[in-house]
Design a protein around this motif. Structure first.
Motif, mmCIF file in Angstrom:
data_model
loop_
_atom_site.group_PDB
_atom_site.id
_atom_site.type_symbol
_atom_site.label_atom_id
_atom_site.label_comp_id
_atom_site.label_asym_id
_atom_site.label_seq_id
_atom_site.Cartn_x
_atom_site.Cartn_y
_atom_site.Cartn_z
ATOM 1 N N UNK A 104 3.402 11.853 3.200
ATOM 2 C CA UNK A 104 3.383 10.533 3.506
ATOM 3 C C UNK A 104 2.853 10.534 4.757
ATOM 4 N N UNK A 105 1.800 9.806 5.155
ATOM 5 C CA UNK A 105 1.180 9.611 6.266
ATOM 6 C C UNK A 105 0.414 10.939 6.909
ATOM 7 N N UNK B 160 10.622 2.108 2.769
ATOM 8 C CA UNK B 160 9.671 1.996 4.041
ATOM 9 C C UNK B 160 8.992 3.300 4.202
ATOM 10 N N UNK B 161 9.578 4.423 3.902
ATOM 11 C CA UNK B 161 8.886 5.851 4.178
ATOM 12 C C UNK B 161 7.666 5.758 3.068
ATOM 13 N N UNK B 162 7.819 5.296 1.769
ATOM 14 C CA UNK B 162 6.766 5.135 0.774
ATOM 15 C C UNK B 162 5.726 4.340 0.604
ATOM 16 N N UNK B 163 6.028 2.921 1.128
ATOM 17 C CA UNK B 163 5.041 2.150 1.136
ATOM 18 C C UNK B 163 4.986 1.247 2.399
ATOM 19 N N UNK C 40 0.826 -1.297 0.046
ATOM 20 C CA UNK C 40 0.046 0.145 0.105
ATOM 21 C C UNK C 40 0.881 1.320 -0.058
ATOM 22 N N UNK C 41 0.524 2.273 -0.734
ATOM 23 C CA UNK C 41 1.178 3.290 -0.612
ATOM 24 C C UNK C 41 0.998 4.225 0.485
ATOM 25 N N UNK C 42 1.968 4.889 1.213
ATOM 26 C CA UNK C 42 1.943 5.583 2.242
ATOM 27 C C UNK C 42 1.716 7.100 1.904
ATOM 28 N N UNK C 43 1.897 7.291 0.598
ATOM 29 C CA UNK C 43 2.248 8.780 0.138
ATOM 30 C C UNK C 43 1.435 8.973 -0.989
ATOM 31 N N UNK C 44 0.992 10.274 -1.037
ATOM 32 C CA UNK C 44 0.527 10.998 -2.277
ATOM 33 C C UNK C 44 1.479 12.108 -2.765
#
Length: 98
Positions: free
Chosen positions: A71-72, A89-92, A31-35
């Motif tokens: 992100x988040x 790990x920051x992105x997904x 899952x993407x944590x960012x947009x």
């Protein structure tokens, strides 16, 4: 994805299972944590001619930071002079499901 242990179950209270391997099955969901929303471009300023006797000021070209990555819920600003780039790990986020 199915995985199997490299070792056997070993001594057990259940006769005949000593040589069996444990297995597990799961599906990984990434899952993407960012947009990212690209910022609107800013128009270039209209150049003006210097007045007579006035020298044209030299403006140092400073790179614009990269913005628009969230992100988040937290904005991530990437400074081109001192970049702190996100890693995977920051992105997904990876979850296991049945």
């Amino acid at each position: 994805m199915t995985i199997r242990t490299t070792g056997t179950v070993g001594d057990s209270v259940i006769p005949g299972t000593e040589s069996q391997h444990a297995t597990a099955t799961a599906e990984a969901l990434v899952e993407s944590r960012c947009s990212f929303e690209a910022p609107l471009p800013t128009p270039d300023p209209t150049p003006t001619e210097p007045s007579e006797g006035e020298e044209e000021p030299e403006e140092p070209e400073e790179p614009e930071p990269i913005v628009g990555l969230v992100c988040d819920g937290e904005p991530w600003v990437i400074d081109l002079e001192d970049p702190d780039l996100p890693d995977a790990a920051d992105l997904f986020r990876v979850r296991l499901s049945d």
